[in-house]
Design a protein around this motif. Structure first.
Motif, PDB file in Angstrom:
ATOM      1  N   ARG A   4      49.649  78.616  48.193  1.00 33.56           N
ATOM      2  CA  ARG A   4      50.947  78.165  47.713  1.00 33.56           C
ATOM      3  C   ARG A   4      51.253  76.769  48.258  1.00 33.56           C
ATOM      4  N   LYS A   5      51.661  75.867  47.378  1.00 34.45           N
ATOM      5  CA  LYS A   5      51.892  74.467  47.726  1.00 34.45           C
ATOM      6  C   LYS A   5      53.353  74.228  48.117  1.00 34.45           C
ATOM      7  N   LEU A   6      53.533  73.281  49.049  1.00 28.17           N
ATOM      8  CA  LEU A   6      54.864  72.969  49.574  1.00 28.17           C
ATOM      9  C   LEU A   6      55.152  71.483  49.386  1.00 28.17           C
ATOM     10  N   LEU A   7      56.285  71.175  48.771  1.00 32.67           N
ATOM     11  CA  LEU A   7      56.765  69.806  48.645  1.00 32.67           C
ATOM     12  C   LEU A   7      57.926  69.611  49.615  1.00 32.67           C
ATOM     13  N   ILE A   8      57.797  68.605  50.470  1.00 33.90           N
ATOM     14  CA  ILE A   8      58.814  68.305  51.482  1.00 33.90           C
ATOM     15  C   ILE A   8      59.570  67.050  51.060  1.00 33.90           C
ATOM     16  N   ALA A  31      52.871  67.924  50.263  1.00 32.35           N
ATOM     17  CA  ALA A  31      53.134  66.529  49.943  1.00 32.35           C
ATOM     18  C   ALA A  31      54.510  66.230  50.503  1.00 32.35           C
ATOM     19  N   LEU A  32      54.695  65.003  51.002  1.00 33.73           N
ATOM     20  CA  LEU A  32      55.953  64.638  51.619  1.00 33.73           C
ATOM     21  C   LEU A  32      56.493  63.376  50.972  1.00 33.73           C
ATOM     22  N   SER A  63      79.199  52.665  48.056  1.00 33.29           N
ATOM     23  CA  SER A  63      79.038  52.360  49.494  1.00 33.29           C
ATOM     24  C   SER A  63      78.303  53.464  50.244  1.00 33.29           C
ATOM     25  N   GLY A  64      77.318  54.069  49.590  1.00 33.34           N
ATOM     26  CA  GLY A  64      76.503  55.087  50.245  1.00 33.34           C
ATOM     27  C   GLY A  64      77.060  56.481  50.208  1.00 33.34           C
ATOM     28  N   LYS A  65      78.182  56.675  49.526  1.00 33.96           N
ATOM     29  CA  LYS A  65      78.746  58.024  49.436  1.00 33.96           C
ATOM     30  C   LYS A  65      77.887  58.925  48.554  1.00 33.96           C
ATOM     31  N   LEU A  66      77.187  58.339  47.608  1.00 38.40           N
ATOM     32  CA  LEU A  66      76.241  59.068  46.775  1.00 38.40           C
ATOM     33  C   LEU A  66      74.918  58.310  46.768  1.00 38.40           C
ATOM     34  N   MET A  67      73.806  59.060  46.732  1.00 38.42           N
ATOM     35  CA  MET A  67      72.488  58.442  46.814  1.00 38.42           C
ATOM     36  C   MET A  67      71.516  59.135  45.860  1.00 38.42           C
ATOM     37  N   TRP A  68      70.442  58.416  45.576  1.00 39.06           N
ATOM     38  CA  TRP A  68      69.370  58.942  44.725  1.00 39.06           C
ATOM     39  C   TRP A  68      68.039  58.485  45.310  1.00 39.06           C
ATOM     40  N   GLN A  69      67.093  59.425  45.434  1.00 38.23           N
ATOM     41  CA  GLN A  69      65.744  59.078  45.861  1.00 38.23           C
ATOM     42  C   GLN A  69      64.851  58.951  44.632  1.00 38.23           C
ATOM     43  N   LYS A  70      64.258  57.793  44.487  1.00 39.41           N
ATOM     44  CA  LYS A  70      63.408  57.547  43.331  1.00 39.41           C
ATOM     45  C   LYS A  70      62.133  58.382  43.411  1.00 39.41           C
ATOM     46  N   GLY A  71      61.707  58.891  42.267  1.00 43.49           N
ATOM     47  CA  GLY A  71      60.434  59.600  42.172  1.00 43.49           C
ATOM     48  C   GLY A  71      60.458  61.068  42.507  1.00 43.49           C
ATOM     49  N   VAL A  72      61.634  61.592  42.869  1.00 44.60           N
ATOM     50  CA  VAL A  72      61.719  62.994  43.288  1.00 44.60           C
ATOM     51  C   VAL A  72      61.326  63.944  42.155  1.00 44.60           C
ATOM     52  N   LEU A  73      61.956  63.813  41.013  1.00 45.77           N
ATOM     53  CA  LEU A  73      61.688  64.733  39.908  1.00 45.77           C
ATOM     54  C   LEU A  73      60.273  64.544  39.372  1.00 45.77           C
ATOM     55  N   LYS A  74      59.822  63.309  39.270  1.00 45.42           N
ATOM     56  CA  LYS A  74      58.471  63.025  38.787  1.00 45.42           C
ATOM     57  C   LYS A  74      57.421  63.648  39.705  1.00 45.42           C
ATOM     58  N   SER A  75      57.610  63.512  41.011  1.00 38.70           N
ATOM     59  CA  SER A  75      56.658  64.081  41.972  1.00 38.70           C
ATOM     60  C   SER A  75      56.654  65.601  41.919  1.00 38.70           C
ATOM     61  N   PHE A  76      57.829  66.185  41.762  1.00 38.25           N
ATOM     62  CA  PHE A  76      57.927  67.644  41.664  1.00 38.25           C
ATOM     63  C   PHE A  76      57.163  68.160  40.440  1.00 38.25           C
ATOM     64  N   LEU A  77      57.356  67.536  39.315  1.00 38.99           N
ATOM     65  CA  LEU A  77      56.697  67.996  38.088  1.00 38.99           C
ATOM     66  C   LEU A  77      55.189  67.772  38.157  1.00 38.99           C
ATOM     67  N   ARG A  78      54.777  66.679  38.780  1.00 41.97           N
ATOM     68  CA  ARG A  78      53.341  66.400  38.882  1.00 41.97           C
ATOM     69  C   ARG A  78      52.651  67.377  39.843  1.00 41.97           C
ATOM     70  N   MET A  79      53.282  67.663  40.986  1.00 43.69           N
ATOM     71  CA  MET A  79      52.670  68.538  41.982  1.00 43.69           C
ATOM     72  C   MET A  79      52.784  70.004  41.605  1.00 43.69           C
ATOM     73  N   ASN A  80      53.894  70.378  40.935  1.00 42.98           N
ATOM     74  CA  ASN A  80      54.161  71.769  40.578  1.00 42.98           C
ATOM     75  C   ASN A  80      54.042  72.690  41.796  1.00 42.98           C
ATOM     76  N   PRO A  81      54.842  72.430  42.847  1.00 42.43           N
ATOM     77  CA  PRO A  81      54.748  73.250  44.061  1.00 42.43           C
ATOM     78  C   PRO A  81      55.379  74.616  43.862  1.00 42.43           C
ATOM     79  N   ASP A  82      54.997  75.542  44.730  1.00 42.75           N
ATOM     80  CA  ASP A  82      55.623  76.873  44.721  1.00 42.75           C
ATOM     81  C   ASP A  82      56.896  76.879  45.558  1.00 42.75           C
ATOM     82  N   LEU A  84      59.739  74.402  48.083  1.00 46.52           N
ATOM     83  CA  LEU A  84      60.271  73.095  48.424  1.00 46.52           C
ATOM     84  C   LEU A  84      61.060  73.197  49.724  1.00 46.52           C
ATOM     85  N   PHE A  85      60.881  72.220  50.582  1.00 44.98           N
ATOM     86  CA  PHE A  85      61.616  72.124  51.845  1.00 44.98           C
ATOM     87  C   PHE A  85      62.415  70.830  51.788  1.00 44.98           C
TER      88      PHE A  85
END
Length: 361
Positions: A4-8, A31-32, A63-82, A84-85
């Motif tokens: 089982r794969k883990l995406l961090i 993958a992290l 002013s940092g109250k909301l944030m987005w990490q680039k590549g999160v959804l793309k990496s999740f779909l590519r790795m298809n982990p069982d 997530l942490f």
């Protein structure tokens, strides 16, 4: 059976968390994904390869109250982990989208957070956040027992587990035979560290002593130049030191470790070096819940927040009672051992591998 794969997902890749991720890599193909910052230490390419590191960038809104990490959804779909942490920071919209998508696809989500240790009262919005965490996750892994207790009246409590937040020191220092004349500080030199309080307190203590106390400061940050200009005497500034053996050697010159501002993992670092940890007593004001590991007068000391005279009193108590100080040092080190055996990585791996929510209520 397929492994089982883990995406961090982490906000930043930090050097002090590497032992945790290496431990998780023994139990899962991982993958992290995280951003990088030089303020959290240099990460070697070998470690990046071991962790299958995916570099990311943060986008900040309002002013940092909301944030987005680039590549999160793309990496999740590519790795298809069982599994997530994920760091349970509700300000990351990318994490909310990821958690929702993972739930729809039948993946197990493990959130890692501080509970509500610093929130005496919850707003309707915060209660909604914990309800959504409960709805969408397999488990909420708390930093400390005090964090879990703080969730008792929220929806996430029955899904809460505890993996004591700790750092692994490869060069721990057992109880010292002789008391040195130094006080140790390690941390980023930023506004919240309140190092001025400690330096001013030591200046007043030294005015009454023949053998002067020395403050040994490890760390860098935007205030380093200012501190060096204003505090020439009784202070040694080492700058950034990531060599833990050298840090341990410097600590041998000290009898206590003080974080005069709002502390976090530095408490565990002091304990691992057999230093009496000294922090302020307002637990809900600290940067993290780790100061709750201190029982004042048993394995450390606490002073009134922002109160110079209170801090002076605690330091002078240690100087006046060397035998009691040695006992505090020993008990501090024992606390470190208790919190790191098994390691944080091993505790997380055990929870993620075989979590049973019925056993965590």
């Amino acid at each position: 059976m397929r492994t089982r794969k883990l995406l961090i997902i982490q906000p930043y890749l930090t050097q002090y968390r590497l032992p945790v991720f290496r431990e998780l890599a023994k139990s899962f193909p991982i993958a992290l994904l995280a951003s990088e910052s030089s303020s959290f230490g240099t990460i070697e390419e070998g470690d990046k390869a071991l962790l299958n590191y995916i570099p990311s960038q943060e986008v900040h809104w309002f002013s940092g109250k909301l944030m987005w990490q680039k590549g999160v959804l793309k990496s999740f779909l590519r790795m298809n982990p069982d599994k997530l942490f994920i760091t349970a920071n509700p300000r990351y919209l990318s994490s909310w989208c990821l958690i929702l998508l993972a739930k729809m696809l039948g993946k197990e989500v493990f959130l890692h957070g501080q509970g509500r240790y610093n929130k005496s009262r919850l707003t309707v919005q915060q209660r909604l956040q914990f309800w959504l965490f409960s709805l969408l996750s397999k488990a909420y892994i708390c930093y400390t027992e005090s964090c879990k207790s703080s969730l008792r009246d929220t929806a996430i409590y029955k899904k809460s587990a505890v993996a004591e937040n700790s750092i692994a020191n490869d060069f721990p220092v057992k109880k010292k035979d002789e008391l040195a004349n130094g006080i140790f500080f390690v941390g980023r030199l930023r506004r919240g560290c309140n190092l001025t309080l400690l330096l001013n307190a030591v200046t007043k203590i030294n005015a009454k002593r023949e053998e002067k106390l020395i403050v040994h400061v490890i760390g860098s940050g935007e205030n380093l130049t200012e501190y060096r200009q204003n505090y020439h005497e009784n202070t040694i500034f080492y700058g950034e030191v990531y060599d833990q053996q050298k840090v341990a050697e410097i600590s041998q010159k000290c009898f206590a470790g003080c974080y005069p501002g709002d502390a976090g993992l530095s408490v565990l670092h002091y304990m691992s070096l057999s230093l009496v940890p000294i922090v302020h007593e307002q637990l809900d004001k600290h940067m993290g819940p780790e100061p709750s590991y201190i029982s004042s007068g048993v394995n450390g000391l606490m002073f009134k927040r922002n109160d110079e005279e209170s801090l002076i009193k605690q330091v002078e108590q240690l100087l006046a009672e060397p035998q009691s100080t040695k006992q505090l040092q020993q008990k501090a080190f024992n606390t470190y051992i208790e919190l790191t055996k098994p390691s944080l990585g091993q505790r997380l791996a055990k929870i993620i591998s075989g979590y049973d929510s019925n056993n965590c209520s």
